[in-house]
Scaffold this motif. Structure first.
Motif, mmCIF file in Angstrom:
data_model
loop_
_atom_site.group_PDB
_atom_site.id
_atom_site.type_symbol
_atom_site.label_atom_id
_atom_site.label_comp_id
_atom_site.label_asym_id
_atom_site.label_seq_id
_atom_site.Cartn_x
_atom_site.Cartn_y
_atom_site.Cartn_z
ATOM 1 N N ILE A 70 3.368 38.154 49.227
ATOM 2 C CA ILE A 70 2.897 36.913 49.830
ATOM 3 C C ILE A 70 2.377 37.199 51.240
ATOM 4 O O ILE A 70 3.106 37.742 52.066
ATOM 5 C CB ILE A 70 4.037 35.873 49.890
ATOM 6 N N PRO A 71 1.113 36.851 51.510
ATOM 7 C CA PRO A 71 0.592 37.045 52.869
ATOM 8 C C PRO A 71 1.413 36.224 53.870
ATOM 9 O O PRO A 71 1.782 35.080 53.588
ATOM 10 C CB PRO A 71 -0.845 36.513 52.786
ATOM 11 N N GLU A 72 1.703 36.796 55.021
ATOM 12 C CA GLU A 72 2.523 36.120 56.037
ATOM 13 C C GLU A 72 1.973 34.749 56.409
ATOM 14 O O GLU A 72 2.726 33.818 56.661
ATOM 15 C CB GLU A 72 2.647 36.992 57.290
ATOM 16 N N VAL A 88 -3.389 29.616 46.226
ATOM 17 C CA VAL A 88 -3.743 30.546 45.159
ATOM 18 C C VAL A 88 -3.411 31.951 45.673
ATOM 19 O O VAL A 88 -3.957 32.399 46.683
ATOM 20 C CB VAL A 88 -5.241 30.452 44.800
ATOM 21 N N TYR A 89 -2.500 32.615 44.965
ATOM 22 C CA TYR A 89 -2.024 33.946 45.359
ATOM 23 C C TYR A 89 -2.558 35.018 44.414
ATOM 24 O O TYR A 89 -2.715 34.770 43.217
ATOM 25 C CB TYR A 89 -0.493 34.000 45.304
ATOM 26 N N ASP A 90 -2.730 36.220 44.944
ATOM 27 C CA ASP A 90 -3.040 37.395 44.126
ATOM 28 C C ASP A 90 -1.751 37.907 43.488
ATOM 29 O O ASP A 90 -0.657 37.725 44.031
ATOM 30 C CB ASP A 90 -3.612 38.526 45.004
ATOM 31 N N ASP A 91 -1.891 38.573 42.358
ATOM 32 C CA ASP A 91 -0.812 39.318 41.713
ATOM 33 C C ASP A 91 0.473 38.538 41.417
ATOM 34 O O ASP A 91 1.551 38.898 41.863
ATOM 35 C CB ASP A 91 -0.466 40.567 42.541
ATOM 36 N N ILE A 173 -5.670 26.031 48.696
ATOM 37 C CA ILE A 173 -6.148 27.100 49.576
ATOM 38 C C ILE A 173 -6.019 28.418 48.840
ATOM 39 O O ILE A 173 -4.999 28.684 48.189
ATOM 40 C CB ILE A 173 -5.319 27.145 50.874
ATOM 41 N N ARG A 174 -7.014 29.271 48.960
ATOM 42 C CA ARG A 174 -6.982 30.616 48.358
ATOM 43 C C ARG A 174 -6.680 31.607 49.465
ATOM 44 O O ARG A 174 -7.354 31.637 50.488
ATOM 45 C CB ARG A 174 -8.345 30.910 47.714
ATOM 46 N N LEU A 175 -5.628 32.396 49.275
ATOM 47 C CA LEU A 175 -5.259 33.456 50.219
ATOM 48 C C LEU A 175 -5.387 34.802 49.534
ATOM 49 O O LEU A 175 -4.908 34.981 48.423
ATOM 50 C CB LEU A 175 -3.802 33.315 50.675
ATOM 51 N N THR A 176 -6.011 35.748 50.215
ATOM 52 C CA THR A 176 -6.094 37.092 49.665
ATOM 53 C C THR A 176 -5.106 37.994 50.394
ATOM 54 O O THR A 176 -4.657 37.667 51.496
ATOM 55 C CB THR A 176 -7.518 37.669 49.805
ATOM 56 N N LYS A 177 -4.784 39.107 49.771
ATOM 57 C CA LYS A 177 -3.829 40.038 50.381
ATOM 58 C C LYS A 177 -4.295 40.533 51.740
ATOM 59 O O LYS A 177 -3.491 40.850 52.598
ATOM 60 C CB LYS A 177 -3.594 41.237 49.461
#
Length: 186
Positions: A70-72, A88-91, A173-177
C-alpha cells in the motif's frame, strides 16, 4: 442490527449475494474471496466481467491483508477524506481472481459505516460492493429506487437502513506503487 448482521452473514458464508446499505449507496455484495458468488453478481447486473467491482474492508489492518504493497499516501488520503473514498490499488492478494481487474488492480474502500464495519469484521473477509442496479441503469439513491429485478435476484435483502436518505457513490482514486495519483470519480 445484530439480527440483520447474523442473517446477512449466514447468506454470505453459504456463497449467496445480498442487497445491503453501504456507507454510500445501496449495494449488491458477496464474499470477495468466493468466485462463484462474484459470478452471480455479474450475472444479476448483466455486467461484463471486464468491468471491475469494488471491495469493502473493515479497517486498515484488513486492507493490509489484501494488497501486496500500500502506498504511504493512501493512509493520508483516507485519513483526511471528507467523504467515502475508494482507492484502486496495484497487486491485490487473497481475493477471488474474477474480482481482480485485467491490469492487476482492485478498488477497495475502508468503510466507516457501523453496519458495514460490523458485517465485514464478523465475516473476517472483504465483501464486494457494487451499486444495486442493472448495468447501464441509473444508480439508485434510496432503497425504494432499487428495481424489482435486483430485489428478486439476490439471496437476501437486509432490512437495516431502508429509510436512509439519498446517497451518492464514493470518490474513486487510482494510486500506483510509484506514488502517482489519478482521480477517477469525484
Amino acid at each position: 442490527m445484530k439480527a440483520e448482521i447474523d442473517s446477512a452473514l449466514t447468506v454470505l458464508k453459504k456463497g449467496g449475494i445480498i442487497l445491503y446499505p453501504t456507507d454510500t449507496v445501496w449495494g449488491i455484495g458477496c464474499d470477495a474471496t468466493n468466485s462463484e458468488a462474484i459470478e452471480k453478481i455479474y450475472a444479476l447486473k448483466s455486467r461484463h466481467e471486464s468491468k471491475s467491482l469494488i471491495c469493502l474492508v473493515s479497517d486498515f489492518k484488513m486492507l493490509n491483508q489484501y494488497v501486496e504493497q500500500i502506498p504511504e499516501v493512501a493512509y493520508d488520503i483516507l485519513k483526511y477524506a471528507a467523504s467515502p473514498t475508494t482507492i484502486v490499488y496495484d497487486d491485490p492478494i487473497r481475493v477471488a481472481e474474477n474480482l481482480i481487474a485485467a491490469d492487476n488492480t482492485l478498488a477497495i474502500r475502508v468503510v466507516q459505516d457501523d453496519f458495514c464495519k460490523q458485517l465485514i469484521g464478523r465475516l473476517k473477509r472483504p465483501i464486494v460492493s457494487t451499486s444495486a442496479n442493472i448495468s447501464g441503469q441509473p444508480t439508485p439513491a434510496t432503497f425504494s429506487e432499487i428495481s424489482k429485478e435486483v430485489k428478486e435476484g439476490v439471496d437476501h435483502i437486509v432490512n437495516w437502513g431502508r429509510n436512509k436518505g439519498a446517497s451518492k457513490p464514493s470518490a474513486i482514486i487510482r494510486l500506483t506503487k510509484d506514488g502517482q495519483v489519478e482521480i477517477i470519480r469525484k
